[in-house]
Design an enzyme around this catalytic site. Structure first.
Site, mmCIF file in Angstrom:
data_model
loop_
_atom_site.group_PDB
_atom_site.id
_atom_site.type_symbol
_atom_site.label_atom_id
_atom_site.label_comp_id
_atom_site.label_asym_id
_atom_site.label_seq_id
_atom_site.Cartn_x
_atom_site.Cartn_y
_atom_site.Cartn_z
ATOM 1 N N PRO A 75 0.845 -1.201 0.000
ATOM 2 C CA PRO A 75 0.000 0.000 0.000
ATOM 3 C C PRO A 75 0.873 1.241 0.000
ATOM 4 O O PRO A 75 1.645 1.471 0.929
ATOM 5 C CB PRO A 75 -0.805 -0.130 1.296
ATOM 6 C CG PRO A 75 0.054 -0.973 2.179
ATOM 7 C CD PRO A 75 0.809 -1.911 1.286
ATOM 8 N N CYS A 76 0.799 2.024 -1.043
ATOM 9 C CA CYS A 76 1.671 3.188 -1.199
ATOM 10 C C CYS A 76 0.834 4.421 -1.532
ATOM 11 O O CYS A 76 0.772 4.838 -2.692
ATOM 12 C CB CYS A 76 2.703 2.933 -2.289
ATOM 13 S SG CYS A 76 3.759 1.498 -1.951
ATOM 14 N N PRO A 77 0.162 5.012 -0.550
ATOM 15 C CA PRO A 77 -0.728 6.136 -0.835
ATOM 16 C C PRO A 77 -0.020 7.343 -1.418
ATOM 17 O O PRO A 77 -0.623 8.143 -2.123
ATOM 18 C CB PRO A 77 -1.334 6.459 0.536
ATOM 19 C CG PRO A 77 -0.369 5.903 1.528
ATOM 20 C CD PRO A 77 0.222 4.692 0.883
ATOM 21 N N PHE A 79 1.967 7.427 -3.771
ATOM 22 C CA PHE A 79 2.112 7.310 -5.212
ATOM 23 C C PHE A 79 0.819 7.643 -5.950
ATOM 24 O O PHE A 79 0.799 7.726 -7.167
ATOM 25 C CB PHE A 79 2.547 5.891 -5.596
ATOM 26 C CG PHE A 79 3.918 5.540 -5.079
ATOM 27 C CD1 PHE A 79 4.904 6.500 -4.994
ATOM 28 C CD2 PHE A 79 4.216 4.259 -4.684
ATOM 29 C CE1 PHE A 79 6.171 6.184 -4.518
ATOM 30 C CE2 PHE A 79 5.477 3.924 -4.212
ATOM 31 C CZ PHE A 79 6.458 4.904 -4.130
#
Length: 448
Positions: A75-77, A79
């Protein structure tokens, strides 16, 4: 049977798709406690709840290098465009320094530990435009780390994988939804990583006729002669059973639409209740090819005998219900098109805050924000937002996939998931091209 683990597994969309592609899922991990009941209700393997940064890779009963696939979607918010704006609005924080965008390094730590033959990592489209603190594209940095050309933080990792990075739209693989996601596919055994464009099964419609619901006969009525495998050359046929993933199809079906995906499901106010609530029984059998597949009935089971799970929407006030009714085919699909005096939001900021899904097109991207409100996912024919089951259908979860949690958590889990059909397409390509395994078109037995 090839083996896999699923990092950041959530409800298990990626696990389900890989299982349907013929993988045995050995283990999953996610930080969200509410995903555990969902994952374990649908998958026959252990799932750990915990912070992956504090977890050591478990003993899977395999020697080093025996695991076939490490898969996951860190999970890479930071990006995503939405994530960046929210983080930058917090005092003292910026999206480049936010720690969550480095969770992919934990994914690489697990790859280093198990040394699988291949890996599959999923992320948001926004990663393509993201840069690190030095102004270098993040994707280029990750590729260098995967190839062993650049260190990964302060970890001593031994990575030497070839990698292909592709942006894929789930609609091109039979999912009745436009959802663009970035995939890193790599291996260490010298195979060519698959070009997933060569595995597409669906395409944009070319005529108005192709936008209509695709009626299909009951697959159970097909004869033995209808079934084919990929052990030899298979010509494209109109009566081919869905889904049928194979490389370089000569012909493709038009995109599955919202109508193909959900319009066999009953109204959620069967007695006219206001606001709409839920329905527990099917009223009609499946109609489209996709609906037959999604019902996932046991052999010999009639549709009347099947329980309808999670077909529940949130409550609505009368103002919202009236606004929903204004939108639709022949008028407009977004609230920004109706007269200003009826606007509940500023149209210069939220032109599409209320949006009815077009039955003749794939759905817009299903998002986890559904757990807060459903204004962007209004049912095409009814004055209400979509149900958990409808959202799951549009994400390509079969009706037998249960979400045994509250409606709020179910919406969030559906929105965060990798569409199982897209995962199945990628898993099939990995087995075929990286592992050089013959792929049969018939669907595997569903998970216990």
């Amino acid at each position: 049977m090839p083996t896999a683990i699923d990092l950041f597994c959530g409800a298990g969309g990626l696990s389900q798709g890989l299982h349907d592609a013929g993988f045995e899922i050995l283990w999953g991990i996610d930080h969200e406690e509410k995903t555990k009941p969902t994952y374990e209700a649908n998958h026959a393997c252990e799932m750990t709840v915990g912070d992956i940064r504090e977890e050591e890779p478990p003993d899977l009963g395999l020697d080093e290098g025996e695991l076939d696939l490490v898969a996951g979607g860190p999970p890479c918010p930071t990006f995503s465009l939405v994530g960046r704006s929210k983080i930058n609005s917090l005092e003292g924080q910026d999206n480049q320094s936010d720690e969550r965008h480095l969770l992919y390094e934990e994914f690489l730590r697990f790859v280093d530990h198990y040394q699988p033959r291949a890996f599959l990592m999923e992320n948001v489209e926004g990663m393509l435009s993201a840069e690190n603190e030095d102004g270098k594209p993040v994707v280029d940095t990750i590729k260098e780390q995967i190839r062993g050309e650049r260190p990964v933080a302060d970890m001593d990792l031994d990575l030497n994988y070839s990698v292909r990075v592709q942006l894929l739209d789930a609609a091109n693989y039979g999912v009745p939804q436009h959802r663009k996601r970035l995939f890193f596919i790599g291996n260490r055994i010298g195979s060519e990583n698959p070009d997933m464009e060569q595995w597409e099964t669906h395409r944009p419609p070319q005529t108005e006729e192709e936008k209509k619901i695709k009626y299909s006969r009951d697959p159970s009525k097909r004869s033995e002669e209808d079934q084919h495998t990929l052990d030899g050359f298979v010509d494209d046929r109109e009566d081919e059973e869905f889904p049928a993933f194979r490389k370089n199809r000569r012909s493709k079906e038009s995109w599955n639409t919202v109508a193909d995906g959900i319009l066999d499901l009953p109204p959620v106010s069967p007695s006219g209740e206001t606001p709409p609530t839920r329905a527990d029984e099917y009223e009609l059998g499946p109609v489209s090819e996709y609906q037959y597949w999604a019902r996932d009935r046991d052999e010999g089971q009639d549709w009347e005998e099947q329980e309808l799970l999670n077909h529940e929407c949130r409550g609505h006030n009368m103002r919202d219900l009236t606004l929903y009714k204004l939108l639709g085919e022949g008028t407009s699909y977004i609230i920004g098109d109706i007269p200003e005096e009826h606007q509940p939001y500023r149209t210069d900021i939220f032109p599409d805050k209320l949006k009815k899904q077009n039955p003749k097109e794939p759905a817009t991207t299903i998002v986890a924000h559904l757990y807060k409100d459903g204004h962007m996912f209004i049912h095409p024919n009814e004055a209400r937002s979509i149900t958990v089951r409808e959202a799951a259908r549009l994400q390509s979860f079969k009706d037998t996939f249960e979400f045994p949690v509250s409606r709020t958590h179910a919406f969030k889990q559906v929105g965060n998931a990798v569409p199982p059909l897209l995962a199945q397409a990628i898993g099939t390509a990995i087995r075929s091209e990286i592992f050089n395994q013959p792929i049969r078109e018939e669907e595997p037995q569903k998970a216990d």
